[in-house]
Design a protein around this motif. Structure first.
Motif, mmCIF file in Angstrom:
data_model
loop_
_atom_site.group_PDB
_atom_site.id
_atom_site.type_symbol
_atom_site.label_atom_id
_atom_site.label_comp_id
_atom_site.label_asym_id
_atom_site.label_seq_id
_atom_site.Cartn_x
_atom_site.Cartn_y
_atom_site.Cartn_z
ATOM 1 N N SER A 107 0.822 -1.222 0.000
ATOM 2 C CA SER A 107 0.000 0.000 0.000
ATOM 3 C C SER A 107 0.850 1.263 0.000
ATOM 4 O O SER A 107 0.499 2.232 -0.656
ATOM 5 N N LYS B 120 2.163 1.628 -3.375
ATOM 6 C CA LYS B 120 1.069 1.620 -4.352
ATOM 7 C C LYS B 120 1.303 0.595 -5.441
ATOM 8 O O LYS B 120 1.074 0.851 -6.612
ATOM 9 N N ALA C 296 -2.345 4.857 -0.495
ATOM 10 C CA ALA C 296 -2.607 4.019 -1.672
ATOM 11 C C ALA C 296 -3.503 4.740 -2.666
ATOM 12 O O ALA C 296 -3.569 4.364 -3.831
ATOM 13 N N ALA C 297 -4.189 5.783 -2.223
ATOM 14 C CA ALA C 297 -5.067 6.537 -3.128
ATOM 15 C C ALA C 297 -4.303 7.612 -3.885
ATOM 16 O O ALA C 297 -4.906 8.411 -4.590
ATOM 17 N N PHE D 10 -8.665 9.669 -9.822
ATOM 18 C CA PHE D 10 -8.486 8.967 -8.573
ATOM 19 C C PHE D 10 -7.802 7.649 -8.877
ATOM 20 O O PHE D 10 -8.148 6.971 -9.836
ATOM 21 N N MET D 11 -6.789 7.307 -8.071
ATOM 22 C CA MET D 11 -6.071 6.062 -8.304
ATOM 23 C C MET D 11 -6.704 4.929 -7.523
ATOM 24 O O MET D 11 -6.963 5.061 -6.344
ATOM 25 N N ASP D 12 -6.958 3.820 -8.193
ATOM 26 C CA ASP D 12 -7.474 2.645 -7.490
ATOM 27 C C ASP D 12 -6.440 1.543 -7.547
ATOM 28 O O ASP D 12 -6.578 0.611 -8.322
ATOM 29 N N THR D 13 -5.381 1.672 -6.771
ATOM 30 C CA THR D 13 -4.404 0.582 -6.764
ATOM 31 C C THR D 13 -5.035 -0.646 -6.123
ATOM 32 O O THR D 13 -4.890 -1.752 -6.592
ATOM 33 N N PHE D 14 -5.731 -0.399 -5.024
ATOM 34 C CA PHE D 14 -6.369 -1.483 -4.289
ATOM 35 C C PHE D 14 -7.839 -1.139 -4.071
ATOM 36 O O PHE D 14 -8.202 0.028 -4.069
ATOM 37 N N MET E 118 -12.157 8.758 4.347
ATOM 38 C CA MET E 118 -10.823 9.370 4.293
ATOM 39 C C MET E 118 -10.902 10.872 4.535
ATOM 40 O O MET E 118 -9.962 11.476 5.051
#
Lengths: 360, 257
Positions: A107, A110, A246-247, B85-89, B99
Motif C-alpha cells: 500500500s 502503491k 494508496a489513493a 483517482f487512483m485505485d491501486t487497491f 478518508m
C-alpha cells in the motif's frame, strides 16, 4: 459479491449498522484465523518422524505455561520442545512478519507486486550471511555472527533505498526502482564472493539463503517477539495513513498527510521487522506477496483489518509449508523456502487467472 | 471568510509556471479558473492548499497565513477534489469518503465520523453504494464519491481540478448543480479549474482567465468570456452568443500565427 446483498437492505437499517456489520465480518475472519492457527499448532506438532497424539501436544503446551493441567510424557516433551515447537513458533512469527510487511509495502508503494523480497532486503541479508559464513568475519561474534551480519546488511540495503529515493522525490516509483537495483546489486555481490570461496562454505551459504526454520533456537524469540509486537502496533496505528497513501500522493497530501515523512517512516519500520526475522531463518519468498492478496479477496482493502489478517494468513501458510517440508520426503527435511514457492506459485497463478472483479 | 493570495510565483525546475499572481476571493462564491493547457490553472489551485509549494508568495485565509501550517490543519480548511483517482487497491465507497475525516482523527474513525459520512452520503444519494467498491462505479458516481469525500472534510474552501472533464453532459450539470447548491447552502467558497467555458459561464460567479501563468481577465462571466479575450488566450476565433444573459461560446476556427 456479498457486499451487494448487504446494500439491498439499505432502507431498513442505518448506514452505521450496515458498516458495523461489514466490519464485524472482517473481525470474524481474523478470529477464525487465530483458531485455525491454534489447531495447526497441534496438528503440525503431532506429525513427524515420531507421530504424537494431538492430546499430548496440547498437554505439553498447557503444562508448560500453567501449573495445573495434565502431566505430559517425557519423550513427547523432548521431541516437542527441542525439535518441533521452536520451528512451529518461528513459522508463526516469521509468517506474521512477512504477511504484515507485504501489506505495508504494497500500500505504501502503491504496487501490488511489492514485497520484502523485491525491495532487496532478503538478498542483502543473504550477502551479509555469506560474508560471515565464507570469511568468518562480522560485526557481532559468537552465536550471532551470521544473524548479526544478515541483519546489518539488510539495514544497509534499506538505508540505501531510503537515502537515494529521498534525494530524488521519495515517490513510490523511485523506491521500487532503487529497491530492485539494490536487490540485483547484493545478489551479484553474493555470487561474486561465492565464486572465490571454498565449495563447502558456498554450500552452507547457499543453504542459509534458502529460508529454513530448522535454524531456530529459543533465544531468537527474545529478539523476534518484541520486534514483532512493537512494529505491529506502530504499523497498525498507521493503517489509515496507508489506506490514504494508496489513493495517491496528491490525495494523501490534500487530506493532511505529510506523505514523504510518513512513507519513509513506515518503510523503515516494516523493513526493520522483516530484517529481524530474515536474519534468523533466511529468505522466504512468496508469503509476503501472496498473503495480502488472499486477504484482500476475502475482506477487502481496508488496511486496518488487512494488516492483522494478512499477518495471520502468512503464519498459516508458513506452518503448513514447514510441515510439508518436514514430512514429504522424511527423513530428509526440505528448506521451507522451497515449499512456499512450490505452493505459492500455482496458487498465485490461480488467483491471477480466476479472480473475479477488479481487485488490484 | 476571506481568502486571498499574493505574489504567487512558481516554477517547476527552470520552467516558470506562475508569475507574481495576486487575487482576493469573496464569501460564498463560485470561481472558475479557465485557460488553455499549460496556462497554470491547476498549479495555481494547488498552490492554494500547498499541494505545490510556490517559490514566492503567500496565501491568507481569514488573516492566517496558510504557508506555514501543518498539512493536517490545511486539510481542515481546504477540501480538494482531484482530477483522477487512483485505485491501486479496492476501497469501498464508505471507506473512501471516510478518508475525508482523516484530518480530524489520528488512528481510526470514530462513530461520529461515520455519522458525518452517512449524512454526506444521504445528501448525495450515495447510500445504496456504501459497500460497493469505488472502482466498480460509473464515472459520474465516482466523481460524486470524490466530492462527498471533500464535503466530509467540512472545509470552508473547496478546490476542484476539472471535476467534470470525464462526464457526459447530464452528469456535468448534475455535479455542477451539486457544487452550486452546497456553496449556497453552506456559505463556502468553491474554486474550480474548468476546461468547458460554457459550464464556467453558467455556474461561476466570477471567472479567472489565465494565459501563460498570468491572469488575463477576471470578473463576471459576461465580461470575461468575450470574443477578444478568447482570441487572445486560446488563439481561437469564436462566436459568443447570449442565453438569457449567460454567454455561450461557440469555437469557430483556430488562428495560425
Amino acid at each position: 459479491m456479498t457486499e451487494g446483498s448487504i446494500s439491498c437492505g439499505i432502507h431498513n437499517e442505518s448506514i452505521y449498522d450496515i458498516y458495523h456489520k461489514y466490519t464485524r465480518k472482517k473481525i470474524l475472519f481474523i478470529a477464525g484465523l487465530i483458531l485455525l492457527i491454534i489447531v495447526l499448532i497441534g496438528v503440525a506438532a503431532s506429525i513427524g518422524s515420531a507421530n504424537l497424539p494431538l492430546y499430548d501436544v496440547y498437554a505439553a503446551l498447557i503444562s508448560r505455561f500453567f501449573s495445573f493441567g495434565p502431566e505430559s510424557t517425557w519423550t513427547a516433551d523432548v521431541v516437542l520442545w527441542k525439535l518441533r515447537f521452536p520451528r512451529i513458533f518461528m513459522a508463526i512469527f516469521a509468517g506474521m512478519a512477512l504477511g504484515i510487511t507485504g501489506v505495508v509495502m504494497q500500500s505504501v508503494l502503491k504496487n501490488p507486486l511489492a514485497d520484502p523480497y523485491m525491495m532487496g532486503i532478503q538478498s542483502a541479508a543473504g550477502f551479509g550471511a555469506s560474508l560471515a559464513i565464507i570469511f568468518g568475519t562480522g560485526f557481532l561474534s559468537g552465536g550471532y555472527l551470521i544473524a548479526g551480519n544478515a541483519f546489518l546488511f539488510s539495514l544497509i540495503a534499506v538505508g540505501i533505498i531510503i537515502l537515494l529515493s529521498d534525494m530524488k522525490d521519495a515517490s513510490a516509483e523511485t523506491m521500487i526502482l532503487t529497491g530492485i537495483a539494490v536487490m540485483f546489486f547484493f545478489s551479484a555481490m553474493t555470487t561474486f564472493i561465492q565464486y572465490f570461496a571454498e565449495a563447502e562454505a558456498v554450500k552452507s551459504a547457499m543453504f542459509w539463503a534458502v529460508g529454513d526454520l530448522g535454524k531456530t533456537s529459543w533465544d531468537d524469540f527474545y529478539i523476534v517477539i518484541p520486534l514483532l509486537v512493537c512494529c505491529f502496533l506502530f504499523l497498525l496505528w498507521k493503517t489509515w495513513d496507508m489506506n490514504i497513501l494508496a489513493a495517491g500522493d496528491e490525495t494523501a497530501k490534500s487530506l493532511g498527510i505529510p506523505v514523504r515523512r510518513v512513507r519513509i517512516t513506515i518503510m523503515i519500520v516494516s523493513s526493520l521487522l522483516v530484517s529481524g526475522v530474515v536474519c534468523f531463518i533466511g529468505a522466504i519468498g512468496f508469503v509476503g506477496l501472496v498473503s495480502p492478496h488472499i486477504c484482500r479477496l476475502i475482506i477487502g482493502g481496508d488496511n486496518q483489518y488487512l494488516l492483522p489478517a494478512s499477518g495471520l494468513v502468512g503464519a498459516v501458510l508458513l506452518i503448513v509449508s514447514d510441515t510439508v517440508a518436514r514430512t514429504i520426503m522424511s527423513p530428509a527435511i526440505i528448506p521451507v523456502g522451497v515449499i512456499t514457492a512450490f505452493i505459492g506459485v500455482p496458487f498465485f497463478i490461480y488467483l491471477i487467472m480466476f479472480r473475479k472483479g477488479e481487485f488490484w | 471568510m476571506t481568502l486571498s493570495f499574493e505574489g504567487i510565483t512558481l516554477s517547476y525546475g527552470t520552467v516558470p509556471v506562475l508569475h507574481d499572481l495576486s487575487f482576493e476571493f469573496s464569501d460564498a462564491e463560485i470561481v472558475a479558473v479557465v485557460g488553455p493547457n499549460g496556462s497554470g490553472k491547476s498549479s495555481l489551485v494547488k498552490c492554494l492548499n500547498q499541494l505545490v509549494k510556490p517559490q514566492k508568495g503567500s496565501v491568507h485565509l481569514d488573516g492566517e497565513c496558510i504557508n506555514e501550517l501543518h498539512p493536517r490543519e490545511i486539510a481542515k480548511k481546504f477540501g480538494y477534489v482531484p482530477q483522477n483517482f487512483m485505485d491501486t487497491f479496492p476501497a469501498t465507497v464508505m471507506d473512501t469518503i471516510l478518508m475525508g475525516r482523516k484530518p480530524y482523527s489520528n488512528w481510526r474513525s470514530a462513530k461520529e465520523d461515520i455519522v458525518k459520512v452517512a449524512e454526506v452520503m444521504r445528501m448525495l444519494n450515495l447510500e445504496p453504494f456504501a459497500l460497493r467498491y469505488h472502482s466498480e462505479l460509473s464515472g459520474g458516481q465516482r466523481q460524486k464519491v470524490m466530492i462527498a469525500r471533500a464535503f466530509a472534510q467540512e472545509s470552508k474552501v473547496l478546490l476542484f481540478d476539472e471535476p467534470t472533464s470525464q462526464l457526459d453532459i447530464k452528469h456535468q450539470l448534475e455535479i455542477m448543480d451539486l457544487v452550486r447548491d452546497t456553496v449556497r447552502m453552506k456559505k463556502i467558497l468553491a474554486i474550480l479549474v474548468v476546461h468547458d467555458l460554457n459550464l464556467a459561464s453558467r455556474y461561476a460567479d466570477r471567472i479567472i482567465m489565465m494565459r501563460d501563468g498570468r491572469i488575463q481577465a477576471v470578473g463576471d462571466p459576461k465580461d470575461v468570456l468575450t470574443e477578444e479575450n478568447i482570441k487572445a488566450v486560446y488563439d481561437v476565433q469564436s462566436l459568443v452568443m447570449h442565453d438569457g444573459g449567460i454567454p455561450c461560446v461557440v469555437p469557430k476556427q483556430r488562428i495560425e500565427n
